[in-house]
Scaffold this motif. Structure first.
Motif, PDB file in Angstrom:
ATOM      1  N   TYR A  24       0.835  -1.194   0.000  1.00 58.58           N
ATOM      2  CA  TYR A  24       0.000   0.000   0.000  1.00 58.58           C
ATOM      3  C   TYR A  24       0.868   1.242   0.000  1.00 58.58           C
ATOM      4  O   TYR A  24       1.858   1.305   0.728  1.00 58.58           O
ATOM      5  CB  TYR A  24      -0.892   0.023   1.245  1.00 58.58           C
ATOM      6  CG  TYR A  24      -1.929  -1.071   1.244  1.00 58.58           C
ATOM      7  CD1 TYR A  24      -3.154  -0.888   0.622  1.00 58.58           C
ATOM      8  CD2 TYR A  24      -1.678  -2.290   1.862  1.00 58.58           C
ATOM      9  CE1 TYR A  24      -4.104  -1.893   0.605  1.00 58.58           C
ATOM     10  CE2 TYR A  24      -2.615  -3.306   1.855  1.00 58.58           C
ATOM     11  CZ  TYR A  24      -3.830  -3.100   1.228  1.00 58.58           C
ATOM     12  OH  TYR A  24      -4.764  -4.099   1.219  1.00 58.58           O
ATOM     13  N   CYS A  26       0.763   5.773  -0.738  1.00 60.57           N
ATOM     14  CA  CYS A  26       0.008   6.986  -1.003  1.00 60.57           C
ATOM     15  C   CYS A  26       0.165   7.356  -2.470  1.00 60.57           C
ATOM     16  O   CYS A  26       1.264   7.381  -3.009  1.00 60.57           O
ATOM     17  CB  CYS A  26       0.521   8.113  -0.111  1.00 60.57           C
ATOM     18  SG  CYS A  26      -0.221   9.710  -0.508  1.00 60.57           S
ATOM     19  N   ARG A  27      -0.954   7.632  -3.090  1.00 60.89           N
ATOM     20  CA  ARG A  27      -0.914   7.959  -4.506  1.00 60.89           C
ATOM     21  C   ARG A  27      -0.343   9.361  -4.742  1.00 60.89           C
ATOM     22  O   ARG A  27       0.192   9.663  -5.798  1.00 60.89           O
ATOM     23  CB  ARG A  27      -2.345   7.892  -5.046  1.00 60.89           C
ATOM     24  CG  ARG A  27      -2.434   7.738  -6.534  1.00 60.89           C
ATOM     25  CD  ARG A  27      -3.871   7.423  -6.872  1.00 60.89           C
ATOM     26  NE  ARG A  27      -4.108   7.507  -8.307  1.00 60.89           N
ATOM     27  CZ  ARG A  27      -5.297   7.365  -8.864  1.00 60.89           C
ATOM     28  NH1 ARG A  27      -6.336   7.114  -8.088  1.00 60.89           N
ATOM     29  NH2 ARG A  27      -5.464   7.458 -10.154  1.00 60.89           N
ATOM     30  N   ARG A  28      -0.465  10.193  -3.738  1.00 61.59           N
ATOM     31  CA  ARG A  28      -0.017  11.565  -3.914  1.00 61.59           C
ATOM     32  C   ARG A  28       1.487  11.717  -3.671  1.00 61.59           C
ATOM     33  O   ARG A  28       2.200  12.305  -4.481  1.00 61.59           O
ATOM     34  CB  ARG A  28      -0.785  12.487  -2.973  1.00 61.59           C
ATOM     35  CG  ARG A  28      -0.456  13.960  -3.211  1.00 61.59           C
ATOM     36  CD  ARG A  28      -1.106  14.865  -2.175  1.00 61.59           C
ATOM     37  NE  ARG A  28      -2.534  15.027  -2.394  1.00 61.59           N
ATOM     38  CZ  ARG A  28      -3.328  15.686  -1.559  1.00 61.59           C
ATOM     39  NH1 ARG A  28      -2.831  16.200  -0.451  1.00 61.59           N
ATOM     40  NH2 ARG A  28      -4.604  15.793  -1.809  1.00 61.59           N
ATOM     41  N   GLU A  39      -5.802   6.746   5.319  1.00 64.42           N
ATOM     42  CA  GLU A  39      -5.272   7.908   4.617  1.00 64.42           C
ATOM     43  C   GLU A  39      -3.790   8.042   4.942  1.00 64.42           C
ATOM     44  O   GLU A  39      -3.276   7.445   5.880  1.00 64.42           O
ATOM     45  CB  GLU A  39      -6.026   9.165   5.015  1.00 64.42           C
ATOM     46  CG  GLU A  39      -5.865   9.549   6.472  1.00 64.42           C
ATOM     47  CD  GLU A  39      -6.615  10.839   6.804  1.00 64.42           C
ATOM     48  OE1 GLU A  39      -6.186  11.546   7.712  1.00 64.42           O
ATOM     49  OE2 GLU A  39      -7.637  11.126   6.136  1.00 64.42           O
ATOM     50  N   CYS A  40      -3.108   8.833   4.150  1.00 60.47           N
ATOM     51  CA  CYS A  40      -1.676   9.009   4.330  1.00 60.47           C
ATOM     52  C   CYS A  40      -1.385   9.916   5.527  1.00 60.47           C
ATOM     53  O   CYS A  40      -1.908  11.022   5.593  1.00 60.47           O
ATOM     54  CB  CYS A  40      -1.098   9.621   3.059  1.00 60.47           C
ATOM     55  SG  CYS A  40       0.650  10.021   3.195  1.00 60.47           S
ATOM     56  N   SER A  45      -3.637  12.627   2.401  1.00 60.35           N
ATOM     57  CA  SER A  45      -4.430  12.280   1.231  1.00 60.35           C
ATOM     58  C   SER A  45      -5.176  10.977   1.500  1.00 60.35           C
ATOM     59  O   SER A  45      -4.648  10.071   2.129  1.00 60.35           O
ATOM     60  CB  SER A  45      -3.502  12.100   0.015  1.00 60.35           C
ATOM     61  OG  SER A  45      -4.205  11.470  -1.035  1.00 60.35           O
ATOM     62  N   GLY A  46      -6.410  10.900   1.046  1.00 57.38           N
ATOM     63  CA  GLY A  46      -7.175   9.686   1.213  1.00 57.38           C
ATOM     64  C   GLY A  46      -6.963   8.703   0.089  1.00 57.38           C
ATOM     65  O   GLY A  46      -7.548   7.637   0.042  1.00 57.38           O
ATOM     66  N   GLU A  47      -6.092   9.086  -0.847  1.00 60.49           N
ATOM     67  CA  GLU A  47      -5.875   8.231  -2.015  1.00 60.49           C
ATOM     68  C   GLU A  47      -4.782   7.206  -1.750  1.00 60.49           C
ATOM     69  O   GLU A  47      -3.623   7.410  -2.064  1.00 60.49           O
ATOM     70  CB  GLU A  47      -5.514   9.095  -3.219  1.00 60.49           C
ATOM     71  CG  GLU A  47      -6.653   9.986  -3.667  1.00 60.49           C
ATOM     72  CD  GLU A  47      -6.319  10.668  -4.983  1.00 60.49           C
ATOM     73  OE1 GLU A  47      -6.325   9.994  -6.009  1.00 60.49           O
ATOM     74  OE2 GLU A  47      -6.053  11.866  -4.974  1.00 60.49           O
ATOM     75  N   VAL A  48      -5.201   6.105  -1.126  1.00 61.48           N
ATOM     76  CA  VAL A  48      -4.271   5.008  -0.860  1.00 61.48           C
ATOM     77  C   VAL A  48      -4.480   3.932  -1.908  1.00 61.48           C
ATOM     78  O   VAL A  48      -5.590   3.486  -2.154  1.00 61.48           O
ATOM     79  CB  VAL A  48      -4.528   4.408   0.541  1.00 61.48           C
ATOM     80  CG1 VAL A  48      -3.606   3.225   0.801  1.00 61.48           C
ATOM     81  CG2 VAL A  48      -4.340   5.482   1.603  1.00 61.48           C
ATOM     82  N   VAL A  49      -3.407   3.540  -2.561  1.00 62.65           N
ATOM     83  CA  VAL A  49      -3.540   2.507  -3.573  1.00 62.65           C
ATOM     84  C   VAL A  49      -2.878   1.221  -3.082  1.00 62.65           C
ATOM     85  O   VAL A  49      -1.845   1.249  -2.419  1.00 62.65           O
ATOM     86  CB  VAL A  49      -2.890   2.923  -4.915  1.00 62.65           C
ATOM     87  CG1 VAL A  49      -3.714   4.008  -5.565  1.00 62.65           C
ATOM     88  CG2 VAL A  49      -1.463   3.382  -4.729  1.00 62.65           C
TER      89      VAL A  49
END
Ligand SMILES: [Zn+2]
Length: 53
Positions: A24, A26-28, A39-40, A45-49
């Motif tokens: 996992y 952070c996308r940012r 989230e990160c 950022s809530g964009e966790v991939v």
């Protein structure tokens, strides 16, 4: 005690029925996160991939 049995089953199942390893991040900002992170913590950022290894 059906609830307790269900809880135990979930704990045991969660421990051994996860053959896939997922990375996992952070996308940012690209920080490595854990599966529990929603989230990160670095940039919030809530964009966790999740990337299957
Ligand atoms: Zn981040």
């Amino acid at each position: 005690m059906a609830l307790l049995a269900e809880l135990l089953a979930r704990v045991v199942g969660g421990d051994e029925s996860d053959p896939k390893r997922v990375h996992y991040e952070c996308r940012r900002c690209g920080k490595t996160l854990s599966a529990q992170d929603g989230e990160c913590p670095a940039c919030e950022s809530g964009e966790v991939v999740g990337i299957e290894l």
